[in-house]
Design an enzyme around this catalytic site. Sequence first.
Site, PDB file in Angstrom:
ATOM      1  N   ASN A   1     -46.346 -24.318 -27.703  1.00  0.00           N
ATOM      2  CA  ASN A   1     -46.727 -24.281 -28.963  1.00  0.00           C
ATOM      3  C   ASN A   1     -46.536 -25.807 -29.852  1.00  0.00           C
ATOM      4  OD1 ASN A   1     -47.180 -23.718 -31.848  1.00  0.00           O
ATOM      5  ND2 ASN A   1     -47.789 -21.418 -31.200  1.00  0.00           N
TER       6      ASN A   1
ATOM      7  N   GLU B   1     -50.427 -21.469 -24.569  1.00  0.00           N
ATOM      8  CA  GLU B   1     -51.359 -21.172 -23.539  1.00  0.00           C
ATOM      9  C   GLU B   1     -52.222 -22.458 -23.735  1.00  0.00           C
ATOM     10  OE1 GLU B   1     -50.239 -17.071 -25.375  1.00  0.00           O
ATOM     11  OE2 GLU B   1     -50.276 -19.202 -25.736  1.00  0.00           O
TER      12      GLU B   1
ATOM     13  N   CYS C   1     -52.236 -14.359 -28.102  1.00  0.00           N
ATOM     14  CA  CYS C   1     -52.926 -13.777 -29.367  1.00  0.00           C
ATOM     15  C   CYS C   1     -54.466 -13.832 -28.997  1.00  0.00           C
ATOM     16  CB  CYS C   1     -52.905 -14.981 -30.278  1.00  0.00           C
ATOM     17  SG  CYS C   1     -53.598 -16.579 -30.105  1.00  0.00           S
TER      18      CYS C   1
ATOM     19  N   CYS D   1     -55.829 -16.973 -27.649  1.00  0.00           N
ATOM     20  CA  CYS D   1     -55.328 -17.302 -26.303  1.00  0.00           C
ATOM     21  C   CYS D   1     -56.134 -16.332 -25.266  1.00  0.00           C
ATOM     22  CB  CYS D   1     -54.082 -17.522 -26.106  1.00  0.00           C
ATOM     23  SG  CYS D   1     -53.418 -19.126 -27.132  1.00  0.00           S
TER      24      CYS D   1
ATOM     25  N   ASP E   1     -49.315 -18.835 -37.879  1.00  0.00           N
ATOM     26  CA  ASP E   1     -49.403 -18.904 -36.502  1.00  0.00           C
ATOM     27  C   ASP E   1     -50.288 -17.847 -35.875  1.00  0.00           C
ATOM     28  OD1 ASP E   1     -48.946 -20.564 -34.017  1.00  0.00           O
ATOM     29  OD2 ASP E   1     -48.216 -18.536 -33.102  1.00  0.00           O
TER      30      ASP E   1
END
Length: 150
Positions: free
Chosen positions: A45, A58, A83, A86, A146
Amino acid sequence: MPNLDHSAMLAVALDEARKGLSEGGIPIGAAIFDAEGKLVSSGHNRRVQNGDPSLHGETDAFRNAGRQRSYRNLIMVTTLAPCWYCSGLIRQFGFGSVVVGESRTFQGGIDWLRSLEISVVDLDSSECESLLGEYIRNHPEVWNEDIGQE
């Protein structure tokens, strides 16, 4: 999935998560492996570091993998349940398998991926949970940004 060493695969993603943390970012890492367990790419990230809201772990690993003829036999390994963003990437490009470090901190789209008959292995790693948990305690506003929470 054949007899693959999921813990060794997760170790690559964890190294990426630690790298992200050392850069001042959110400690979430990912790696992509082929069906035999050979590393294809890895990433972490970098939303904070690059100011890019799309640069999740990812997606960084996905971009670093370059073009692939097919993703069906590739394995996405991530320190945290992906998430929805992703999870959509995993679905869109047809990854057949996902290995998740842990899903206690965040569930994301893990149940949806399973409903699509994508193989999901949750390693329930306390190391992954403590690494991200400490970050969240120290930076809740960045974490909420995020995951799209206010």
